[in-house]
Design an enzyme around this catalytic site. Structure first.
Site, PDB file in Angstrom:
ATOM      1  N   MET A  28       0.819  -1.215   0.000  1.00 45.71           N
ATOM      2  CA  MET A  28       0.000   0.000   0.000  1.00 45.71           C
ATOM      3  C   MET A  28       0.853   1.266   0.000  1.00 45.71           C
ATOM      4  O   MET A  28       0.369   2.358   0.278  1.00 45.71           O
ATOM      5  CB  MET A  28      -0.932   0.000   1.218  1.00 45.71           C
ATOM      6  CG  MET A  28      -1.925  -1.157   1.151  1.00 45.71           C
ATOM      7  SD  MET A  28      -3.396  -0.835   2.082  1.00 45.71           S
ATOM      8  CE  MET A  28      -2.729  -0.716   3.724  1.00 45.71           C
ATOM      9  N   GLY A  29       2.141   1.107  -0.290  1.00 41.48           N
ATOM     10  CA  GLY A  29       3.008   2.282  -0.369  1.00 41.48           C
ATOM     11  C   GLY A  29       3.551   2.698   0.982  1.00 41.48           C
ATOM     12  O   GLY A  29       3.455   1.950   1.950  1.00 41.48           O
ATOM     13  N   LEU A  31       6.672   2.912   1.564  1.00 42.84           N
ATOM     14  CA  LEU A  31       7.528   1.722   1.686  1.00 42.84           C
ATOM     15  C   LEU A  31       8.669   1.930   2.676  1.00 42.84           C
ATOM     16  O   LEU A  31       9.222   3.020   2.799  1.00 42.84           O
ATOM     17  CB  LEU A  31       8.086   1.345   0.300  1.00 42.84           C
ATOM     18  CG  LEU A  31       7.026   1.048  -0.768  1.00 42.84           C
ATOM     19  CD1 LEU A  31       7.708   0.591  -2.065  1.00 42.84           C
ATOM     20  CD2 LEU A  31       6.019  -0.001  -0.305  1.00 42.84           C
ATOM     21  N   HIS A  35       9.051  -3.710   3.600  1.00 37.79           N
ATOM     22  CA  HIS A  35       8.701  -3.924   2.198  1.00 37.79           C
ATOM     23  C   HIS A  35       9.960  -4.258   1.376  1.00 37.79           C
ATOM     24  O   HIS A  35       9.921  -5.114   0.490  1.00 37.79           O
ATOM     25  CB  HIS A  35       8.062  -2.662   1.608  1.00 37.79           C
ATOM     26  CG  HIS A  35       6.798  -2.237   2.276  1.00 37.79           C
ATOM     27  ND1 HIS A  35       6.729  -1.120   3.073  1.00 37.79           N
ATOM     28  CD2 HIS A  35       5.555  -2.774   2.286  1.00 37.79           C
ATOM     29  CE1 HIS A  35       5.489  -0.985   3.523  1.00 37.79           C
ATOM     30  NE2 HIS A  35       4.761  -1.973   3.068  1.00 37.79           N
ATOM     31  N   SER A 187       4.324   1.254   8.528  1.00 40.33           N
ATOM     32  CA  SER A 187       4.059   2.608   8.018  1.00 40.33           C
ATOM     33  C   SER A 187       3.382   3.451   9.085  1.00 40.33           C
ATOM     34  O   SER A 187       3.430   4.678   9.035  1.00 40.33           O
ATOM     35  CB  SER A 187       3.130   2.531   6.804  1.00 40.33           C
ATOM     36  OG  SER A 187       3.576   1.541   5.924  1.00 40.33           O
ATOM     37  N   ARG A 188       2.733   2.800  10.042  1.00 39.34           N
ATOM     38  CA  ARG A 188       2.009   3.557  11.067  1.00 39.34           C
ATOM     39  C   ARG A 188       2.928   4.083  12.174  1.00 39.34           C
ATOM     40  O   ARG A 188       2.519   4.950  12.944  1.00 39.34           O
ATOM     41  CB  ARG A 188       0.911   2.689  11.688  1.00 39.34           C
ATOM     42  CG  ARG A 188      -0.203   2.361  10.711  1.00 39.34           C
ATOM     43  CD  ARG A 188      -1.387   1.725  11.417  1.00 39.34           C
ATOM     44  NE  ARG A 188      -2.544   1.695  10.537  1.00 39.34           N
ATOM     45  CZ  ARG A 188      -2.822   0.710   9.696  1.00 39.34           C
ATOM     46  NH1 ARG A 188      -2.022  -0.314   9.628  1.00 39.34           N
ATOM     47  NH2 ARG A 188      -3.891   0.768   8.927  1.00 39.34           N
TER      48      ARG A 188
END
Ligand code: AMP
Length: 284
Positions: A28-29, A31, A35, A187-188
């Site tokens: 979902m990007g 990155l 990833h 990412s969070r």
């Protein structure tokens, strides 16, 4: 690397390449190192002759909360660079309207494994995941696809989807990539307050402590209790779940079972929901 945004361009890019081994890594990007590990693993699996396809698509159908979707970090330029560095051949970055018709009316729903853990607190989330991944499988037609064990439940559900819908695709689970202090890369993490970022390594530390209690023969309730107690002590932290489950069925782990176990946790650190897990070796 070829960067494409439409299905038509994707199809053209795919027919141009060698099709012996085609490895897909959906993301979902935003990155990060987690990833990157998947992408490098894909490159290795595909070899110099095969094709690595990555997708960066912030999939709206898997967000059960509009605020979470709008707050999700987006770093498209950095994502392109990282994919190129990791040896991706084709990067698919569609807009939502390219992936979904306004009047779409089909869903792909797994009805057992999706009911527990994250599925219990995020209604519709895994149906959104199954929908987008089945679309990506049809569009890319990979021989292999790689998913992280960070989202262990997602991997288990997708294995079930591949099995039950006869997708001719081999799924590979990649180990969780962690920061030096043990926090699973996500990412969070950038949305955590400094106080919560400092406290968050307690998640993995508590999983390790619980794994030791499991090895000493503690009951399932005692094992998950180790995680729950360690996190509930922290200021501004709320445990969503901490559960010892069967690693394949994700059902509550039966005391004395000889099957592989998974200890999974989700906790709110302020406004940010973090997940993590650990696979527990069989008791001898
Ligand atoms: P996402 O962009 O969050 O949908 O993640 C894309 C893929 O990367 C999923 O298969 C995730 O499980 C995987 N992933 C995300 N973070 C990590 C991590 N820290 N370690 C390993 N895999 C990860």
């Amino acid at each position: 690397m070829r960067r494409v945004t439409t299905k038509r361009e994707l199809r053209a890019a795919l027919t141009a390449g060698n099709n012996e081994r085609r490895v897909l890594v959906p993301t979902m990007g935003a990155l990060h190192a987690g990833h990157a590990a998947l992408l490098r693993q894909a490159r290795e699996l595909a070899g110099s002759e095969g094709v690595v396809v990555a997708s960066v698509f912030l999939n709206p159908t898997q967000f059960d909360n509009a605020g979470d979707l709008s707050a999700y970090p987006r770093t498209p330029e950095e994502d392109v660079n990282l994919c190129a560095e990791c040896g991706v051949d084709i990067l698919f970055m569609p807009e939502p309207q390219e992936m979904y018709r306004a009047d779409r009316s089909l869903c792909v729903e797994e009805t057992q494994l999706s009911r527990v853990l994250c599925g219990a607190s995020r209604p519709g989330h895994f149906a959104g995941v199954c929908l987008v991944v089945s679309k990506l499988f049809n569009l890319v037609q990979p021989t292999d696809a790689i998913f992280g064990k960070k989202d262990y439940q997602q991997l288990a559900i997708l294995r079930r989807m591949v099995r039950d819908l006869d997708f001719p695709i081999v799924l590979h689970g990649a180990d969780i990539v962690r920061e030096k202090d043990g926090l699973a890369v996500s990412s969070r993490n950038v949305r955590l307050t400094p106080e919560h970022r400092a406290a968050a390594p307690a998640i993995y530390a508590s999983l390790l402590a619980a794994a030791e209690s499991f090895a000493r023969g503690a009951s399932p309730v005692q094992v998950s209790g180790v995680v729950r107690a360690a996190l509930e002590r922290l200021h501004g932290v709320r445990v969503d779940y901490a559960e010892l489950v069967d690693a394949e069925t994700l059902q509550p782990y039966a005391a004395g079972s000889s099957r592989p176990a998974l200890l999974a946790v989700a906790a709110w650190f302020g406004e940010v929901r973090l997940i993590d897990n650990i696979e527990l070796p069989l008791l001898s």
